[in-house]
Design a protein around this motif. Structure first.
Motif, PDB file in Angstrom:
ATOM      1  N   THR A 342       0.815  -1.217   0.000  1.00 12.65           N
ATOM      2  CA  THR A 342       0.000   0.000   0.000  1.00 12.65           C
ATOM      3  C   THR A 342       0.846   1.263   0.000  1.00 12.65           C
ATOM      4  OG1 THR A 342      -0.163  -0.058   2.421  1.00 12.65           O
ATOM      5  CG2 THR A 342      -1.904  -1.168   1.175  1.00 12.65           C
ATOM      6  N   CYS A 343       2.121   1.136  -0.349  1.00 20.28           N
ATOM      7  CA  CYS A 343       3.010   2.301  -0.370  1.00 20.28           C
ATOM      8  C   CYS A 343       3.763   2.332  -1.700  1.00 20.28           C
ATOM      9  CB  CYS A 343       3.997   2.244   0.798  1.00 20.28           C
ATOM     10  SG  CYS A 343       4.932   3.785   1.054  1.00 20.28           S
ATOM     11  N   GLY A 344       3.031   2.657  -2.750  1.00 20.78           N
ATOM     12  CA  GLY A 344       3.629   2.711  -4.073  1.00 20.78           C
ATOM     13  C   GLY A 344       4.111   4.099  -4.419  1.00 20.78           C
ATOM     14  N   PRO A 345       4.882   4.212  -5.487  1.00 21.92           N
ATOM     15  CA  PRO A 345       5.374   5.520  -5.917  1.00 21.92           C
ATOM     16  C   PRO A 345       4.236   6.390  -6.450  1.00 21.92           C
ATOM     17  CG  PRO A 345       5.944   3.836  -7.520  1.00 21.92           C
ATOM     18  CD  PRO A 345       5.385   3.119  -6.349  1.00 21.92           C
ATOM     19  N   ALA A 346       4.341   7.679  -6.211  1.00 16.78           N
ATOM     20  CA  ALA A 346       3.357   8.611  -6.751  1.00 16.78           C
ATOM     21  C   ALA A 346       3.517   8.700  -8.269  1.00 16.78           C
ATOM     22  CB  ALA A 346       3.547   9.993  -6.119  1.00 16.78           C
ATOM     23  N   THR A 347       2.439   8.965  -8.955  1.00 12.45           N
ATOM     24  CA  THR A 347       2.486   9.035 -10.420  1.00 12.45           C
ATOM     25  C   THR A 347       2.477  10.474 -10.922  1.00 12.45           C
ATOM     26  OG1 THR A 347       0.080   8.838 -10.512  1.00 12.45           O
ATOM     27  CG2 THR A 347       1.369   6.810 -10.701  1.00 12.45           C
ATOM     28  N   TRP A 348       2.576  11.435 -10.027  1.00 14.25           N
ATOM     29  CA  TRP A 348       2.601  12.830 -10.440  1.00 14.25           C
ATOM     30  C   TRP A 348       4.020  13.382 -10.297  1.00 14.25           C
ATOM     31  CZ3 TRP A 348       4.578  15.248  -6.316  1.00 14.25           C
ATOM     32  CH2 TRP A 348       4.336  14.670  -5.067  1.00 14.25           C
ATOM     33  N   PRO A 349       4.487  14.350 -11.103  1.00 17.90           N
ATOM     34  CA  PRO A 349       3.816  14.706 -12.340  1.00 17.90           C
ATOM     35  C   PRO A 349       3.910  13.564 -13.341  1.00 17.90           C
ATOM     36  CG  PRO A 349       5.970  15.703 -12.251  1.00 17.90           C
ATOM     37  CD  PRO A 349       5.764  15.049 -10.917  1.00 17.90           C
ATOM     38  N   PRO A 350       3.107  13.570 -14.384  1.00 19.70           N
ATOM     39  CA  PRO A 350       3.122  12.444 -15.324  1.00 19.70           C
ATOM     40  C   PRO A 350       4.529  12.183 -15.847  1.00 19.70           C
ATOM     41  CG  PRO A 350       1.301  13.920 -15.791  1.00 19.70           C
ATOM     42  CD  PRO A 350       2.146  14.618 -14.770  1.00 19.70           C
ATOM     43  N   ILE A 351       4.879  10.916 -15.944  1.00 15.63           N
ATOM     44  CA  ILE A 351       6.188  10.537 -16.475  1.00 15.63           C
ATOM     45  C   ILE A 351       5.967   9.582 -17.639  1.00 15.63           C
ATOM     46  CG2 ILE A 351       7.428  10.827 -14.306  1.00 15.63           C
ATOM     47  CD1 ILE A 351       7.182   7.879 -13.806  1.00 15.63           C
ATOM     48  N   PRO A 355       6.814   3.698 -14.037  1.00 14.29           N
ATOM     49  CA  PRO A 355       7.914   3.991 -13.105  1.00 14.29           C
ATOM     50  C   PRO A 355       8.762   2.745 -12.879  1.00 14.29           C
ATOM     51  CG  PRO A 355       5.830   3.778 -11.919  1.00 14.29           C
ATOM     52  CD  PRO A 355       5.499   3.763 -13.381  1.00 14.29           C
ATOM     53  N   ASN A 356      10.013   2.954 -12.476  1.00 11.79           N
ATOM     54  CA  ASN A 356      10.885   1.829 -12.155  1.00 11.79           C
ATOM     55  C   ASN A 356      10.316   1.061 -10.966  1.00 11.79           C
ATOM     56  OD1 ASN A 356      12.690   3.057 -14.017  1.00 11.79           O
ATOM     57  ND2 ASN A 356      13.543   4.305 -12.354  1.00 11.79           N
ATOM     58  N   ALA A 357      10.387  -0.252 -11.009  1.00  3.65           N
ATOM     59  CA  ALA A 357       9.982  -1.050  -9.860  1.00  3.65           C
ATOM     60  C   ALA A 357      10.970  -0.826  -8.718  1.00  3.65           C
ATOM     61  CB  ALA A 357       9.936  -2.527 -10.229  1.00  3.65           C
ATOM     62  N   VAL A 358      10.456  -0.525  -7.551  1.00  2.00           N
ATOM     63  CA  VAL A 358      11.299  -0.255  -6.387  1.00  2.00           C
ATOM     64  C   VAL A 358      11.206  -1.448  -5.437  1.00  2.00           C
ATOM     65  CG1 VAL A 358      11.761   1.287  -4.453  1.00  2.00           C
ATOM     66  CG2 VAL A 358      10.884   2.216  -6.613  1.00  2.00           C
ATOM     67  N   TYR A 359      12.328  -2.129  -5.250  1.00  2.00           N
ATOM     68  CA  TYR A 359      12.421  -3.263  -4.328  1.00  2.00           C
ATOM     69  C   TYR A 359      13.021  -2.746  -3.022  1.00  2.00           C
ATOM     70  CZ  TYR A 359      11.709  -6.248  -8.426  1.00  2.00           C
ATOM     71  OH  TYR A 359      11.182  -6.850  -9.549  1.00  2.00           O
ATOM     72  N   ALA A 360      12.320  -2.965  -1.913  1.00  2.00           N
ATOM     73  CA  ALA A 360      12.807  -2.363  -0.673  1.00  2.00           C
ATOM     74  C   ALA A 360      12.358  -3.136   0.552  1.00  2.00           C
ATOM     75  CB  ALA A 360      12.348  -0.907  -0.579  1.00  2.00           C
ATOM     76  N   LYS A 361      13.067  -2.918   1.641  1.00  2.00           N
ATOM     77  CA  LYS A 361      12.746  -3.496   2.948  1.00  2.00           C
ATOM     78  C   LYS A 361      12.438  -2.387   3.918  1.00  2.00           C
ATOM     79  CE  LYS A 361      12.231  -6.559   6.089  1.00  2.00           C
ATOM     80  NZ  LYS A 361      11.189  -5.669   6.617  1.00  2.00           N
ATOM     81  N   ARG A 404       9.643   7.628   3.795  1.00  2.00           N
ATOM     82  CA  ARG A 404       9.739   6.509   2.853  1.00  2.00           C
ATOM     83  C   ARG A 404       9.295   6.909   1.454  1.00  2.00           C
ATOM     84  NH1 ARG A 404       7.184   1.860   6.802  1.00  2.00           N
ATOM     85  NH2 ARG A 404       9.079   1.443   7.997  1.00  2.00           N
ATOM     86  N   ARG A 405       8.182   7.597   1.383  1.00  2.00           N
ATOM     87  CA  ARG A 405       7.614   7.892   0.065  1.00  2.00           C
ATOM     88  C   ARG A 405       8.558   8.747  -0.778  1.00  2.00           C
ATOM     89  NH1 ARG A 405       2.834   7.403  -2.396  1.00  2.00           N
ATOM     90  NH2 ARG A 405       1.712   6.722  -0.555  1.00  2.00           N
ATOM     91  N   THR A 406       9.289   9.677  -0.160  1.00  2.00           N
ATOM     92  CA  THR A 406      10.213  10.511  -0.921  1.00  2.00           C
ATOM     93  C   THR A 406      11.286   9.666  -1.600  1.00  2.00           C
ATOM     94  OG1 THR A 406       9.868  12.368   0.595  1.00  2.00           O
ATOM     95  CG2 THR A 406      11.838  12.441  -0.773  1.00  2.00           C
ATOM     96  N   LEU A 407      11.824   8.697  -0.868  1.00  2.00           N
ATOM     97  CA  LEU A 407      12.836   7.821  -1.458  1.00  2.00           C
ATOM     98  C   LEU A 407      12.240   6.926  -2.537  1.00  2.00           C
ATOM     99  CD1 LEU A 407      14.888   6.736   1.686  1.00  2.00           C
ATOM    100  CD2 LEU A 407      15.755   7.986  -0.293  1.00  2.00           C
ATOM    101  N   ILE A 408      11.068   6.389  -2.279  1.00  2.00           N
ATOM    102  CA  ILE A 408      10.417   5.519  -3.264  1.00  2.00           C
ATOM    103  C   ILE A 408      10.130   6.290  -4.549  1.00  2.00           C
ATOM    104  CG2 ILE A 408       8.269   4.268  -3.768  1.00  2.00           C
ATOM    105  CD1 ILE A 408       8.273   3.384  -0.821  1.00  2.00           C
ATOM    106  N   ASN A 409       9.615   7.506  -4.395  1.00  2.00           N
ATOM    107  CA  ASN A 409       9.313   8.323  -5.581  1.00  2.00           C
ATOM    108  C   ASN A 409      10.579   8.619  -6.383  1.00  2.00           C
ATOM    109  OD1 ASN A 409       6.605   8.420  -5.003  1.00  2.00           O
ATOM    110  ND2 ASN A 409       6.677  10.444  -4.041  1.00  2.00           N
ATOM    111  N   ALA A 410      11.651   8.997  -5.678  1.00  2.00           N
ATOM    112  CA  ALA A 410      12.889   9.356  -6.371  1.00  2.00           C
ATOM    113  C   ALA A 410      13.454   8.159  -7.143  1.00  2.00           C
ATOM    114  CB  ALA A 410      13.912   9.876  -5.371  1.00  2.00           C
ATOM    115  N   ALA A 411      13.442   6.986  -6.502  1.00  2.00           N
ATOM    116  CA  ALA A 411      13.973   5.800  -7.175  1.00  2.00           C
ATOM    117  C   ALA A 411      13.079   5.358  -8.323  1.00  2.00           C
ATOM    118  CB  ALA A 411      14.132   4.656  -6.169  1.00  2.00           C
ATOM    119  N   ALA A 412      11.774   5.467  -8.146  1.00  2.00           N
ATOM    120  CA  ALA A 412      10.838   5.027  -9.176  1.00  2.00           C
ATOM    121  C   ALA A 412      10.862   5.934 -10.400  1.00  2.00           C
ATOM    122  CB  ALA A 412       9.422   4.967  -8.610  1.00  2.00           C
ATOM    123  N   ARG A 413      11.153   7.200 -10.202  1.00  2.00           N
ATOM    124  CA  ARG A 413      11.065   8.160 -11.299  1.00  2.00           C
ATOM    125  C   ARG A 413      12.416   8.464 -11.939  1.00  2.00           C
ATOM    126  NH1 ARG A 413       8.228  13.147  -8.729  1.00  2.00           N
ATOM    127  NH2 ARG A 413       8.462  13.949 -10.851  1.00  2.00           N
TER     128      ARG A 413
END
Length: 433
Positions: A342-351, A355-361, A404-413
């Motif tokens: 339930t903690c996926g990368p944000a899709t804004w702004p459109p890319i 997005p890259n799949a983010v594997y994390a613990k 967490r979300r900031t890191l996930i977004n950065a890696a995914a985008r």
């Protein structure tokens, strides 16, 4: 967004280049990021293809003398340390499929083996043998470190049921009852057995009796005779260590982590916690070199507040493993599975494109909030990151907090090109006040 505490480290790598380094050598309480260390050590010491074996024996002389459909003697269920020996109901209680060893298949094989010899009645009992780990320690609530005033695991955690009792013979994590729900707080409804080996023997007794066998005496825990006096009725192999590690990492399973730690010790110097953690520390020194400085290991799961990791060490473990390794493939995928479903990368702004799949613990405890993982861009570049934040009441933060979300977004985008760094005054790293 001033949410980062003063006690925090952050490391971000682009391939093998450090692009963000904020207190990366600070040794902090990692919570469940410790499972990355346990996974790396298990894959190194046990090997990715290794399996566990659970076997059922009878005395050879009793089998030879069996007559009129009756075997006079006990049946021995000998544990091999399998941390995922489950009934289907327990193994499938989680919506996402997980690897497990189906103990009902072992019961089927035993029943078939006895039937082939005309045996329908056991004038004896099922004896559970957990002697693989001679220390027979069930938990660490009363075990103290030489330099600590508190036990390895806090007494207050004893009622939370975040970890089952430890045993060389364990079925369903040693829980006698459990819910079908999957939230962390639902673990409060789980009930641990006080005698995991006897519980396993009793459960196996029930499985055999539902298959038509008559067993005259009550199951118990005990030790089987020497193997030279026994005949094997059946055995079952677990999924391989790669699959077991994936279940541990994706679901952040504490019981599996602690059982893996004991097995690492068993296959080297000894299964006792104090010995096993020394083995893991040795693996980390060999793997990380100077980056192993500051690492302190107290358990395999990260439940102990005495564990210490640095962001640099965690990130390097993931970087060395790489995006196609069993270690990384076993991590939760942000927005898709496990603790990050339930903690996926944000899709804004459109890319452009997905997005890259983010594997994390993830890691969450009273004193710690953490995240470490990686993502691979379309051109093959890999972003690896580790963040550990320490402060009281960190477990009250939302599990998809901006840390967490900031890191996930950065890696995914991330695609490729100029690297966007996190300056200290960006807000993400700015301490409150």
């Amino acid at each position: 967004m001033r949410i980062a505490p003063n006690s925090m480290c952050l490391t971000v790598l682009l391939d093998d280049q450090v692009i963000v380094d904020d207190q990366s050598d600070s040794a902090l309480v990692p919570a469940s990021l410790m499972k990355i260390v346990t996974a790396a050590a298990a894959l190194d010491v046990l090997g990715p293809d290794a399996t566990y074996s659970t076997e059922v024996f009878v005395r050879s002389d009793a089998l030879y003398l069996a007559a009129d459909g009756t075997l006079v003697g006990d049946v021995y269920l000998v544990g091999g340390g399998d941390p995922v020996l489950n009934t289907p109901r327990f193994g499938n209680r989680i919506p996402d499929p997980v690897a497990y060893t189906d103990v009902t298949e072992l019961a089927d094989r035993v029943r078939q083996s006895l039937a082939s010899k005309g045996i329908r009645r056991i004038q004896g009992r099922i004896v559970g043998d957990d002697s693989r780990y001679l220390d027979r320690v069930r938990d660490y609530y009363q075990e103290f470190l030489p330099h600590g005033d508190d036990p390895v695991w806090r007494y207050s955690d004893d009622t939370v049921n975040f970890v089952g009792p430890l045993s060389g013979l364990l079925i369903n994590d040693g829980y006698v009852s459990y819910t079908w729900k999957t939230g962390i707080l639902d673990r409060l409804e789980y009930v641990r057995t006080v005698a995991p080996t006897r519980h396993a023997a009793s459960l196996f007794d029930d499985l055999l009796e539902t298959r038509g066998l008559v067993i005259t005496r009550r199951p118990q825990a005990g030790t089987s005779p020497p193997r030279s006096q026994l005949t094997s009725l059946a055995s079952i192999e677990s999924p391989d260590v790669t699959e077991i590690v994936a279940r541990m990492l994706t679901r952040s399973d504490n019981t599996i982590a602690e059982m893996l730690l004991k097995e690492i010790g068993y296959r080297t110097l000894g299964s006792a916690r104090a010995i096993a953690v020394e083995v893991v520390e040795g693996v980390m020194k060999q793997t990380l070199g100077p980056l192993a400085a500051g690492i302190e290991i107290a358990d395999g799961s990260g439940l102990s507040r005495y564990n210490r990791l640095t962001c640099a060490a965690v990130a390097e473990l993931l970087r060395q493993a790489g995006p196609h390794s069993p270690l990384v493939a076993g991590l939760a995928v942000a927005g898709r599975s496990g603790t990050l479903k339930t903690c996926g990368p944000a899709t804004w702004p459109p890319i452009a494109g997905s997005p890259n799949a983010v594997y994390a613990k993830t890691g969450t405890a009273h004193l710690s909030y953490s995240l470490a993982g990686l993502a691979q861009a379309p051109n093959g570049e890999t972003v690896t990151f580790a963040m550990i934040a320490n402060q009281r009441h960190m477990d009250q933060l939302d599990k998809c907090n901006a840390l967490r979300r900031t890191l996930i977004n950065a890696a995914a985008r991330y695609t490729y090109g100029p690297v966007i760094e996190f300056p200290r005054d960006s807000g993400f790293l700015t301490p409150p006040g």
